[in-house]
Design an enzyme around this catalytic site. Structure first.
Site, short mmCIF file in Angstrom:
data_model
loop_
_atom_site.label_atom_id
_atom_site.label_comp_id
_atom_site.label_asym_id
_atom_site.label_seq_id
_atom_site.Cartn_x
_atom_site.Cartn_y
_atom_site.Cartn_z
N CYS B 87 10.20 -2.45 0.25
CA CYS B 87 9.21 -1.41 0.58
C CYS B 87 9.83 -0.28 1.39
CB CYS B 87 8.05 -2.02 1.36
SG CYS B 87 7.49 -3.57 0.67
N HIS B 336 0.55 2.35 -1.99
CA HIS B 336 1.88 1.86 -1.64
C HIS B 336 2.73 1.62 -2.88
CE1 HIS B 336 5.16 0.00 0.30
NE2 HIS B 336 4.71 -1.24 0.38
#
Lengths: 142, 392, 336
Positions: B87, B336
């Protein structure tokens, strides 16, 4: 589809998975689990002695994985149980390990509760049962 | 060390786009970035590209994704590389691009991120979400990515008296912020009751504590600060950038109520920028799960460890608060797209510090310094950036 | 002459139980005269139970002195694989232990025990570890399934060390289908379904084994403090015991069927474990297995000394449980 861990790769970790084999740093004496190439405590020791961890510890933190979100290799278990707890356990010898908790107490899991390692099937892939440790609440009379 | 400026930034809307693949998403963000450069720019002057991506389009292009994407936008001959730190891939792309410019090696560099997550079956999706922890132990414990953060949340609650309600306050705030952001995936407010009573995911989390899966891309253009004004009258300076790692597995960390990687990265960034947490006017922080934003408050120095919930109770981090956090809606509501997230934060800050936030209702006024914070997985890596407005 | 003695033992009962009432509520009746029975969780199999029972048995034993490992079950998770290897790794036994696996019928438990007695002569080491772990399976639609339980037990046999001394064995084997059988590749047993035929096979086989043993040792039923007969149900086993000449007092501690169900190869050995929890010096015990039709092994023991002190009593294990309902049971059996 799972995070593929091949049969040989799984087998290399059998001493850790089946019976919590730890490594004691010959330099600082602290116990590493899972194994490291360099001791995580003194950051220099690279020679170890294998020791057998007791499997006893306390719950350092916990969660309960809801069935729908389980990793694919655990979906059958999740379907059967609806949900299952995962605990971060601080072992007597120091290291923390993460694993499932079986037979969770009806009154709920608490941080600090005593647990002990138990031998279970973890999952099955390529028709091979992957055994390993989980934890259960410590039996009161032991 | 050379100064680093951001002179352009663009991103796709975050969301679910069945008609767009990795290439299309990247191109859309890249072209918007070019448009944002308000004076003339010959794209052929771009020397290098650092592109963050985890799954490379769900695995179809794990090798050499960067040249594929750069060739798609007419830059076949740049120094292009894919950066992967889960991420934090976008953040590390930005960090490496910034280092490349700061070193003096390059003057004009693209930092980008892209992720295509919404075109796979749910079981494959869960596969990609579970590959960035210590798979051999965390995943084989039957834990999910949410489960790892849930362990942190449970411990934080145990140690510091954080309540379930505080987690939900993060979700409510970020959803509220996203309403006015045209780039956000979810532009709908939620109530605290809703946020506290969602479908369980991993105790204590319900679905409202978790960021979504998202398609999206973000591209920023960095240049040597000396030449920034050749391209724009409103550059945004990257005054500090820090990055660090930590044990990948949660069981190897001393404390699970803080992210050591964030603390180290933040210290590096603050030191380089010559400012402290008190100077930051607003921030985009990594809220993949509600607890992550709470951990970030302490790790970035916005409050002492264990006191993050008071910031939430006092509304400090609301858009109209003293230190707005996640004006974009954050990972929670803006979305995201794993590899894009770190660069998407830079896009938000670029717009805000140039007073170009869309819609104007969410423009943060009189801000001088901003911070962005991007975390890989459960904290195995983190990157922190300090931005300063350049039109003063 | 060398004596061979049980010096330690261990038990594993699954945590989950289902009550007879659950069957009655779901199906209208229950074919098994149980109060409740033990049920394996989804992540358990006979190997995990075997490891747990063995860990219980070897807790205070010098494992470096174990030279033999025998393992028995009618329901191994693999048709072909060295499953003692899993046990050796899990228990950290010497890799050079002599091993064998016994299966195919409920006789496997006493077969593994007898095999270990013999194999002990082939090793320099002092101890043999016998593990009997069983769970029976049949389709949920079959009446015979209602009584099927699960359990494991383990014994450490020692050369010339006081404990429960093995005195002798008598086997009786012929051709009879008895209660049930299973074809290759099938996961469910087939029920012969002829009740009187099955009961007669049980009575004849077990009776001949026990009588044979008594004759061989020159003993009478009254010489024994405890007798444990394999139990397909309590009633048949008790009735036969009485017919042979044992009274209820001698039999009561070995009867477990109504609390754990039919545990196949484990049945008689598990009863022995409960008896051992309270055995007195000089007590004599008969254990008789039954392999679903064809055969029986009767084993005689004499208590010569206190066995290794145990941390968990059998009673405590019986009481440590969680009840599940019939739907959960079907899910565990992968029938939903």
């Amino acid at each position: 589809m799972g995070a593929h861990i091949s049969i040989p790769m799984y087998q290399r970790a059998v001493p850790q998975r089946y019976r919590l084999a730890g490594q004691k740093c010959l330099k600082c004496g602290k116990v590493n689990f899972p194994p490291k190439a360099v001791c995580k405590y003194c950051l220099t020791g690279a020679e170890f002695e294998e020791i057998q961890l007791s499997g006893r510890g306390i719950v350092y933190s916990y969660t309960v994985i809801a069935g729908g979100g389980a990793p694919p290799e655990f979906s059958e278990e999740a379907r059967c149980k609806g949900k299952y707890p995962v605990v971060l356990v601080e072992l007597e010898e120091g290291p923390r390990v993460i694993a499932q908790l079986v037979n969770p107490p009806a009154e709920g899991i608490t941080i600090g509760m005593k647990v002990e390692a138990v031998f279970r099937k973890i999952y099955e892939e390529e028709g091979v049962i992957r055994y390993g440790f989980k934890f259960r609440p410590a039996t009161s009379d032991s | 060390m050379e100064g680093v400026a951001i002179i352009g930034a663009g991103q796709t809307r975050y969301g679910d786009f069945p008609n767009k693949g990795v290439k299309e998403l990247f191109a859309e963000a890249y072209l918007e970035m070019l448009q944002s450069v308000d004076q003339s720019l010959d794209p052929q002057m771009i020397q290098a590209a650092y592109i963050g991506c985890l799954s490379a389009g769900s695995g179809f292009q794990l090798g050499q994704l960067a040249p594929l994407l750069m060739g798609h936008v007419g830059l076949p001959n740049v120094n292009a590389v894919r950066i992967e730190n889960a991420c934090a891939s976008g953040g590390f792309a930005l960090y490496n691009a910034a280092c490349a410019v700061a070193s003096g090696k390059f003057d004009l560099v693209v930092a980008a991120g892209v992720e295509k997550m919404r075109d796979v079956s749910s079981s494959k999706g869960r596969y990609w979400l579970g590959v960035s922890g210590d798979t051999e132990y965390e995943r084989l414990a039957g834990s999910t990515f949410a489960g790892i953060y849930a362990l942190m949340a449970a411990r934080y609650m145990h140690e510091y008296g954080l309540k379930r309600e505080h987690l939900s306050m993060v979700a409510v705030k970020n959803h509220k912020h996203a309403v006015a952001n045209p780039k956000a995936q979810f532009r709908k407010e939620i109530t605290i009751e809703q946020a506290m009573n969602g479908v369980p995911v991993a105790h204590p989390f319900n679905v409202w504590d978790c960021s979504p899966t998202t398609d999206g891309a973000a591209v920023v253009l960095l240049c040597n600060a000396k030449i920034a004004r050749n391209f724009t009258s409103k550059p945004v300076y990257l005054k500090g950038f820090g990055a660090a790692s930590d044990y990948l597995a949660i069981h190897d960390r001393n404390s699970i109520t803080r992210l050591a990687a964030t603390r180290k990265a933040a210290a590096e960034a603050y030191k380089q920028a010559g400012i402290g947490p008190g100077d930051v006017n607003f921030a985009e922080v990594h809220d993949c799960f509600t607890i992550a934003e709470i951990l970030a408050y302490g790790d970035l120095g916005f409050c002492e460890e264990g006191r993050a919930h008071y910031l939430l109770e006092e509304g400090v981090t609301q858009l109209n608060g003293k230190l707005p956090v996640n004006s974009s809606g954050g990972l929670k509501a803006k979305g995201h797209p794993i590899g894009a997230t770190g660069c998407g934060m830079a896009c938000e800050i670029f717009k805000q510090l140039r007073d170009e936030a869309k819609e104007p209702s969410r423009q943060i006024k009189n801000a001088r310094f901003a911070l962005s914070h991007n975390v890989g997985g459960s904290g195995g890596t983190a990157a922190v950036f300090i931005y300063q407005r350049g039109d003063e | 002459m060398m004596t061979k003695n049980i010096v330690s033992y261990g038990v594993y009962l699954p945590f989950l139980r289902i009550k007879r009432d659950e069957y009655v509520n779901a199906l209208g009746s229950c074919s098994a005269a149980i109060k409740e029975k033990a049920v394996m969780d989804i992540d358990e199999d006979v190997i995990t139970m075997a490891v747990e029972a063995a860990r219980d048995a070897i807790a205070d034993v010098d494992i470096s002195q174990i030279g033999v490992l025998t393992l028995a079950s009618t329901n191994f998770p693999y048709q072909e694989k060295v499953m003692t290897g899993t046990v050796i790794e899990a228990l950290r036994l010497n890799k050079n232990v002599l091993t064998c696996q016994h299966g195919n019928s409920a006789l496997a438990g006493t077969e593994a025990f007898l095999a270990a007695l013999g194999m002990l002569e082939q090793t320099e080491q002092k101890y043999a570890l016998v593990i009997v772990s069983d769970s029976l399976s049949a389709d949920a639609s079959m009446d015979i399934e209602h009584g099927f339980g699960a359990a494991a037990c383990a014994f450490v046999l020692a050369k010339d060390e006081p404990g429960l001394e093995f005195e002798g064995a008598y086997a009786y084997t012929g051709e009879s289908m008895g209660l049930r059988y299973r074809l290759p590749g099938e996961t469910s047993v087939r029920d012969i379904g002829v009740k009187t035929y099955a009961t007669q096979a049980y009575n004849d086989t077990v009776k001949n084994a026990v009588w044979g043993l008594l004759g061989q040792l020159g003993r009478n039923p009254v010489d024994y403090s405890h007798v444990i007969l394999h139990q397909n149900d309590v009633k048949t086993a008790s009735a036969l015991g009485k017919k042979i000449g044992f009274n209820e007092e001698q039999m009561k501690e070995g009867l477990l069927f109504n609390l754990v169900g039919d545990t196949g190869a484990c049945s008689a050995m598990l009863g022995l474990c409960q008896v051992l929890d309270n055995i007195a010096s000089n007590d004599k015990v008969i254990v008789c297995s039954y392999g679903s039709g064809a055969g029986s092994h009767a084993l005689s023991f004499k208590s010569t000394n206190q066995l290794l002190k145990r941390t968990k009593s059998f009673k405590a294990m019986l009481n440590k449980k969680q009840y599940i309902n019939y739907i959960q049971y079907l899910k565990l059996k992968r029938n939903i």
